[in-house]
Write an enzyme that holds these catalytic residues in place. Structure first.
Site, short mmCIF file in Angstrom:
data_model
loop_
_atom_site.label_atom_id
_atom_site.label_comp_id
_atom_site.label_asym_id
_atom_site.label_seq_id
_atom_site.Cartn_x
_atom_site.Cartn_y
_atom_site.Cartn_z
N HIS A 52 47.77 32.51 48.99
CA HIS A 52 46.93 32.71 50.16
C HIS A 52 45.97 31.53 50.28
CE1 HIS A 52 43.59 33.81 47.52
NE2 HIS A 52 44.38 34.67 46.90
P1 TYD Z 1 43.73 38.58 45.35
O1 TYD Z 1 42.57 37.71 45.68
O2 TYD Z 1 44.86 38.63 46.32
O3 TYD Z 1 44.30 38.20 43.90
P2 TYD Z 1 45.13 36.92 43.43
O4 TYD Z 1 44.85 35.80 44.36
O5 TYD Z 1 44.65 36.68 42.05
O6 TYD Z 1 46.59 37.29 43.40
O7 TYD Z 1 43.18 40.05 45.07
C1 TYD Z 1 44.00 41.05 44.54
C2 TYD Z 1 43.42 42.39 44.96
O8 TYD Z 1 42.12 42.56 44.40
C3 TYD Z 1 43.27 42.56 46.48
O9 TYD Z 1 43.65 43.88 46.80
C4 TYD Z 1 41.81 42.36 46.74
C5 TYD Z 1 41.16 42.79 45.44
N1 TYD Z 1 39.93 42.02 45.13
C6 TYD Z 1 38.70 42.63 45.23
O10 TYD Z 1 38.58 43.83 45.55
N2 TYD Z 1 37.57 41.90 44.95
C7 TYD Z 1 37.65 40.60 44.58
O11 TYD Z 1 36.59 39.95 44.33
C8 TYD Z 1 38.94 39.98 44.49
C9 TYD Z 1 39.08 38.54 44.10
C10 TYD Z 1 40.05 40.72 44.78
#
Ligand code: TYD
Length: 135
Positions: A52
């Site tokens: 993303h």
């Molecule tokens: P995401 O940022 O997509 O993780 P990565 O990039 O590591 O794969 O986040 C994964 C899930 O966690 C998504 O449902 C959003 C949630 N999340 C939070 O609730 N708070 C946060 O600070 C972060 C970074 C993610």
């Protein structure tokens, strides 16, 4: 924004003989105020994270334990950073597509972020990312 705006930051380490103490101060060691910290651990083998971009969030990503790769993509160029040192962070500016993969067993990925969590700041679809770059 270009991946050339993203850079490796060498963090200061104190007291090596009795163990490494690494210091990260907002606006001093990273070019933003730190509003949020999160870390990812117990990552199953073969898992890919990220995939993303963020509209305005700035981040510093550190392998505090183990190793992993960060692939940055600004829509034109791609660059891979192998992260494997607890005193080295990768600064990622806004509007960069990032993917994290190749996690070693026991890897811990620490992320310092310039803003509180906001799902509206994410671009989770690569076509939307490309379209946003053209605007
Ligand atoms: P995401 O940022 O997509 O993780 P990565 O990039 O590591 O794969 O986040 C994964 C899930 O966690 C998504 O449902 C959003 C949630 N999340 C939070 O609730 N708070 C946060 O600070 C972060 C970074 C993610």
């Amino acid at each position: 924004m270009s991946i050339n705006n993203c850079q490796i930051i060498n963090l200061s380490v104190v007291g090596k003989e009795i163990g490494n103490l690494t210091v990260i101060e907002g606006k001093r060691d990273v070019p933003f105020d730190i509003k949020r910290i999160y870390y990812i651990c117990d990552i199953p083998e073969g898992v890919e994270r990220g995939s993303h971009a963020h509209k305005s969030l700035q981040q510093l990503i550190i392998a505090v334990s183990g190793s992993f790769d960060i692939v940055l993509d600004d829509g034109k160029d791609k660059k891979i950073f192998h992260m494997n040192r607890s005193h080295i962070g990768l600064y990622v500016c806004p509007m960069i597509w990032r993917t994290l993969n190749n996690f070693s067993s026991g890897a811990v990925c620490l992320v310092l972020a310039s803003e509180l969590y906001d799902e509206n700041d994410y671009i989770r679809n690569y076509t939307d990312f490309s379209n946003a770059l053209e605007k």
